[in-house]
Design a protein around this motif. Structure first.
Motif, PDB file in Angstrom:
ATOM      1  N   SER A 135     -72.136  26.478 -19.285  1.00  0.00           N
ATOM      2  CA  SER A 135     -71.679  27.093 -20.532  1.00  0.00           C
ATOM      3  C   SER A 135     -70.533  28.080 -20.314  1.00  0.00           C
ATOM      4  O   SER A 135     -69.898  28.517 -21.271  1.00  0.00           O
ATOM      5  N   HIS A 136     -70.255  28.406 -19.075  1.00  0.00           N
ATOM      6  CA  HIS A 136     -69.171  29.349 -18.770  1.00  0.00           C
ATOM      7  C   HIS A 136     -67.828  28.687 -19.099  1.00  0.00           C
ATOM      8  O   HIS A 136     -67.598  27.519 -18.760  1.00  0.00           O
ATOM      9  N   PRO A 137     -66.914  29.406 -19.760  1.00  0.00           N
ATOM     10  CA  PRO A 137     -65.611  28.793 -20.091  1.00  0.00           C
ATOM     11  C   PRO A 137     -64.843  28.335 -18.861  1.00  0.00           C
ATOM     12  O   PRO A 137     -64.047  27.396 -18.948  1.00  0.00           O
ATOM     13  N   GLY A 138     -65.077  28.977 -17.723  1.00  0.00           N
ATOM     14  CA  GLY A 138     -64.410  28.552 -16.495  1.00  0.00           C
ATOM     15  C   GLY A 138     -64.802  27.147 -16.088  1.00  0.00           C
ATOM     16  O   GLY A 138     -63.993  26.415 -15.500  1.00  0.00           O
ATOM     17  N   ALA A 139     -66.017  26.735 -16.390  1.00  0.00           N
ATOM     18  CA  ALA A 139     -66.458  25.380 -16.064  1.00  0.00           C
ATOM     19  C   ALA A 139     -65.694  24.348 -16.882  1.00  0.00           C
ATOM     20  O   ALA A 139     -65.251  23.320 -16.356  1.00  0.00           O
ATOM     21  N   SER A 140     -65.525  24.627 -18.178  1.00  0.00           N
ATOM     22  CA  SER A 140     -64.764  23.704 -19.022  1.00  0.00           C
ATOM     23  C   SER A 140     -63.320  23.596 -18.558  1.00  0.00           C
ATOM     24  O   SER A 140     -62.747  22.504 -18.516  1.00  0.00           O
ATOM     25  N   ILE A 141     -62.734  24.738 -18.188  1.00  0.00           N
ATOM     26  CA  ILE A 141     -61.353  24.734 -17.700  1.00  0.00           C
ATOM     27  C   ILE A 141     -61.246  23.904 -16.423  1.00  0.00           C
ATOM     28  O   ILE A 141     -60.318  23.097 -16.263  1.00  0.00           O
ATOM     29  N   PHE A 142     -62.204  24.081 -15.525  1.00  0.00           N
ATOM     30  CA  PHE A 142     -62.196  23.335 -14.262  1.00  0.00           C
ATOM     31  C   PHE A 142     -62.190  21.836 -14.523  1.00  0.00           C
ATOM     32  O   PHE A 142     -61.344  21.101 -13.992  1.00  0.00           O
ATOM     33  N   PHE A 143     -63.109  21.358 -15.346  1.00  0.00           N
ATOM     34  CA  PHE A 143     -63.218  19.917 -15.567  1.00  0.00           C
ATOM     35  C   PHE A 143     -62.082  19.369 -16.418  1.00  0.00           C
ATOM     36  O   PHE A 143     -61.753  18.184 -16.327  1.00  0.00           O
ATOM     37  N   ASP A 144     -61.468  20.210 -17.221  1.00  0.00           N
ATOM     38  CA  ASP A 144     -60.295  19.780 -17.989  1.00  0.00           C
ATOM     39  C   ASP A 144     -59.061  19.614 -17.101  1.00  0.00           C
ATOM     40  O   ASP A 144     -58.165  18.829 -17.420  1.00  0.00           O
ATOM     41  N   CYS A 145     -59.028  20.368 -16.000  1.00  0.00           N
ATOM     42  CA  CYS A 145     -57.819  20.419 -15.168  1.00  0.00           C
ATOM     43  C   CYS A 145     -57.851  19.498 -13.956  1.00  0.00           C
ATOM     44  O   CYS A 145     -56.798  19.025 -13.516  1.00  0.00           O
ATOM     45  N   VAL A 146     -59.011  19.286 -13.372  1.00  0.00           N
ATOM     46  CA  VAL A 146     -59.075  18.496 -12.139  1.00  0.00           C
ATOM     47  C   VAL A 146     -60.268  17.560 -12.145  1.00  0.00           C
ATOM     48  O   VAL A 146     -61.254  17.785 -12.858  1.00  0.00           O
ATOM     49  N   LYS A 147     -60.156  16.526 -11.333  1.00  0.00           N
ATOM     50  CA  LYS A 147     -61.288  15.672 -11.019  1.00  0.00           C
ATOM     51  C   LYS A 147     -61.823  16.149  -9.668  1.00  0.00           C
ATOM     52  O   LYS A 147     -61.094  16.112  -8.677  1.00  0.00           O
ATOM     53  N   PRO A 148     -63.057  16.623  -9.607  1.00  0.00           N
ATOM     54  CA  PRO A 148     -63.555  17.288  -8.388  1.00  0.00           C
ATOM     55  C   PRO A 148     -63.379  16.481  -7.102  1.00  0.00           C
ATOM     56  O   PRO A 148     -62.916  17.013  -6.092  1.00  0.00           O
ATOM     57  N   LYS A 149     -63.728  15.213  -7.124  1.00  0.00           N
ATOM     58  CA  LYS A 149     -63.629  14.404  -5.905  1.00  0.00           C
ATOM     59  C   LYS A 149     -62.188  14.293  -5.436  1.00  0.00           C
ATOM     60  O   LYS A 149     -61.886  14.491  -4.243  1.00  0.00           O
ATOM     61  N   GLU A 150     -61.280  14.014  -6.371  1.00  0.00           N
ATOM     62  CA  GLU A 150     -59.875  13.864  -6.009  1.00  0.00           C
ATOM     63  C   GLU A 150     -59.285  15.189  -5.537  1.00  0.00           C
ATOM     64  O   GLU A 150     -58.476  15.232  -4.606  1.00  0.00           O
ATOM     65  N   ALA A 151     -59.700  16.291  -6.170  1.00  0.00           N
ATOM     66  CA  ALA A 151     -59.186  17.606  -5.790  1.00  0.00           C
ATOM     67  C   ALA A 151     -59.630  17.985  -4.385  1.00  0.00           C
ATOM     68  O   ALA A 151     -58.837  18.488  -3.576  1.00  0.00           O
ATOM     69  N   LEU A 152     -60.886  17.745  -4.059  1.00  0.00           N
ATOM     70  CA  LEU A 152     -61.387  18.064  -2.718  1.00  0.00           C
ATOM     71  C   LEU A 152     -60.767  17.143  -1.671  1.00  0.00           C
ATOM     72  O   LEU A 152     -60.449  17.578  -0.561  1.00  0.00           O
ATOM     73  N   LYS A 153     -60.573  15.888  -2.034  1.00  0.00           N
ATOM     74  CA  LYS A 153     -59.936  14.951  -1.101  1.00  0.00           C
ATOM     75  C   LYS A 153     -58.506  15.390  -0.804  1.00  0.00           C
ATOM     76  O   LYS A 153     -58.059  15.360   0.350  1.00  0.00           O
ATOM     77  N   LEU A 154     -57.783  15.801  -1.838  1.00  0.00           N
ATOM     78  CA  LEU A 154     -56.427  16.313  -1.639  1.00  0.00           C
ATOM     79  C   LEU A 154     -56.434  17.507  -0.693  1.00  0.00           C
ATOM     80  O   LEU A 154     -55.582  17.627   0.203  1.00  0.00           O
ATOM     81  N   ALA A 155     -57.401  18.406  -0.861  1.00  0.00           N
ATOM     82  CA  ALA A 155     -57.483  19.598  -0.019  1.00  0.00           C
ATOM     83  C   ALA A 155     -57.773  19.238   1.435  1.00  0.00           C
ATOM     84  O   ALA A 155     -57.194  19.823   2.366  1.00  0.00           O
ATOM     85  N   VAL A 156     -58.662  18.279   1.646  1.00  0.00           N
ATOM     86  CA  VAL A 156     -58.959  17.830   3.018  1.00  0.00           C
ATOM     87  C   VAL A 156     -57.709  17.214   3.648  1.00  0.00           C
ATOM     88  O   VAL A 156     -57.374  17.503   4.807  1.00  0.00           O
ATOM     89  N   GLU A 157     -57.003  16.383   2.897  1.00  0.00           N
ATOM     90  CA  GLU A 157     -55.804  15.735   3.434  1.00  0.00           C
ATOM     91  C   GLU A 157     -54.708  16.752   3.743  1.00  0.00           C
ATOM     92  O   GLU A 157     -53.960  16.592   4.710  1.00  0.00           O
ATOM     93  N   ALA A 158     -54.606  17.802   2.942  1.00  0.00           N
ATOM     94  CA  ALA A 158     -53.624  18.854   3.230  1.00  0.00           C
ATOM     95  C   ALA A 158     -53.961  19.566   4.533  1.00  0.00           C
ATOM     96  O   ALA A 158     -53.076  19.852   5.354  1.00  0.00           O
ATOM     97  N   SER A 159     -55.254  19.847   4.748  1.00  0.00           N
ATOM     98  CA  SER A 159     -55.672  20.489   5.997  1.00  0.00           C
ATOM     99  C   SER A 159     -55.348  19.606   7.196  1.00  0.00           C
ATOM    100  O   SER A 159     -54.798  20.073   8.206  1.00  0.00           O
ATOM    101  N   TYR A 160     -55.673  18.332   7.088  1.00  0.00           N
ATOM    102  CA  TYR A 160     -55.372  17.391   8.170  1.00  0.00           C
ATOM    103  C   TYR A 160     -53.867  17.315   8.428  1.00  0.00           C
ATOM    104  O   TYR A 160     -53.414  17.332   9.576  1.00  0.00           O
ATOM    105  N   THR A 161     -53.089  17.224   7.363  1.00  0.00           N
ATOM    106  CA  THR A 161     -51.652  17.009   7.497  1.00  0.00           C
ATOM    107  C   THR A 161     -50.964  18.151   8.232  1.00  0.00           C
ATOM    108  O   THR A 161     -50.110  17.920   9.099  1.00  0.00           O
ATOM    109  N   TRP A 162     -51.309  19.389   7.900  1.00  0.00           N
ATOM    110  CA  TRP A 162     -50.581  20.527   8.450  1.00  0.00           C
ATOM    111  C   TRP A 162     -51.217  21.147   9.686  1.00  0.00           C
ATOM    112  O   TRP A 162     -50.571  21.930  10.388  1.00  0.00           O
ATOM    113  N   LEU A 163     -52.465  20.760  10.002  1.00  0.00           N
ATOM    114  CA  LEU A 163     -53.116  21.341  11.179  1.00  0.00           C
ATOM    115  C   LEU A 163     -53.468  20.315  12.250  1.00  0.00           C
ATOM    116  O   LEU A 163     -53.824  20.700  13.369  1.00  0.00           O
TER     117      LEU A 163
END
Length: 225
Positions: free
Chosen positions: A25-53
């Motif tokens: 019910s927190h407005p931050g939750a609605s904003i999160f799901f409106d802005c990103v797809k969780p699986k794709e967002a986390l995958k992007l973050a993992v790939e960024a870590s791999y790419t630069w480190l």
């Protein structure tokens, strides 16, 4: 800085992702799901870590599960866990306060926190400022720097976060792409010592920071912060 082209998806080993929302019910939750797809967002973050480190040959494979917990609390986010399982807690209050640029802020914070799941820390001896600086270095190169970030001469080179990230970025440009990747790699099996910078950059970190501050002054950047 525009996002770096990430390697093909098949190159990297992606862990299992788990999402837990403690207050839908927190407005931050609605904003999160409106802005990103969780699986794709986390995958992007993992790939960024791999790419630069890492490279495809050196990328660690020990992280089996990353759990993202969305809940209200003061602050932004933090990460903890075991060798194989990591948990990222991300503040719904912070997401709500960042509504004006929520997508980039969410992705930027996730990139920063996922770096903490993968980066080496010199057997727990690496200075906290360098740990946080490397995480923001990856965020910077992934293209998610907040608009208020600027290169600046902090009181010390390992002040952390964006201040250290821009110093590391300057080292990367001065010494060649892959320098910070090598710095991270040098902390896999060894305890931290300032000589690590000499090994990967050819100069002491104090000399490099003096040159960096001089560079900022010559470029007309804000000299102190």
């Amino acid at each position: 800085m525009p996002p770096h082209d990430l390697p093909p998806q098949s190159t990297w080993i992606i862990p299992n992702f788990v999402l837990r929302v403690e207050d839908l019910s927190h407005p931050g939750a609605s904003i999160f799901f409106d802005c990103v797809k969780p699986k794709e967002a986390l995958k992007l973050a993992v790939e960024a870590s791999y790419t630069w480190l890492y490279t495809p040959l050196t990328a660690p494979t020990h992280v089996k599960t990353i759990t993202l917990v969305l809940r209200p609390f003061d602050g932004v986010a933090y990460t903890f866990g075991t060798h194989e399982t990591k948990e990222i807690n991300f503040s719904l209050d912070w997401i709500k306060s960042s509504e004006a640029r929520a997508q980039d802020e969410i992705l930027g914070v996730l990139v920063h926190e996922v770096v903490h799941c993968y980066q080496y820390n010199a057997k727990d001896t690496c200075p906290g400022g360098l740990i946080e600086g490397i995480a923001d270095f990856v965020r910077l190169h992934a293209g998610f720097a907040p608009p208020h970030w600027r290169p600046r001469a902090a009181e010390k080179w390992d002040a952390g976060y964006d201040a250290t990230a821009y110093f590391l970025d300057w080292i990367e440009k001065r010494c060649g792409e892959g320098t910070i990747r090598r710095l991270n790699g040098s902390m896999k099996d060894s305890k931290y010592g300032v000589e690590l910078f000499e090994k990967v950059a050819g100069e002491s970190v104090s000399s490099l920071y003096t040159l960096y501050c001089e560079h900022l002054e010559q470029a007309g950047k804000i000299p102190h912060a």
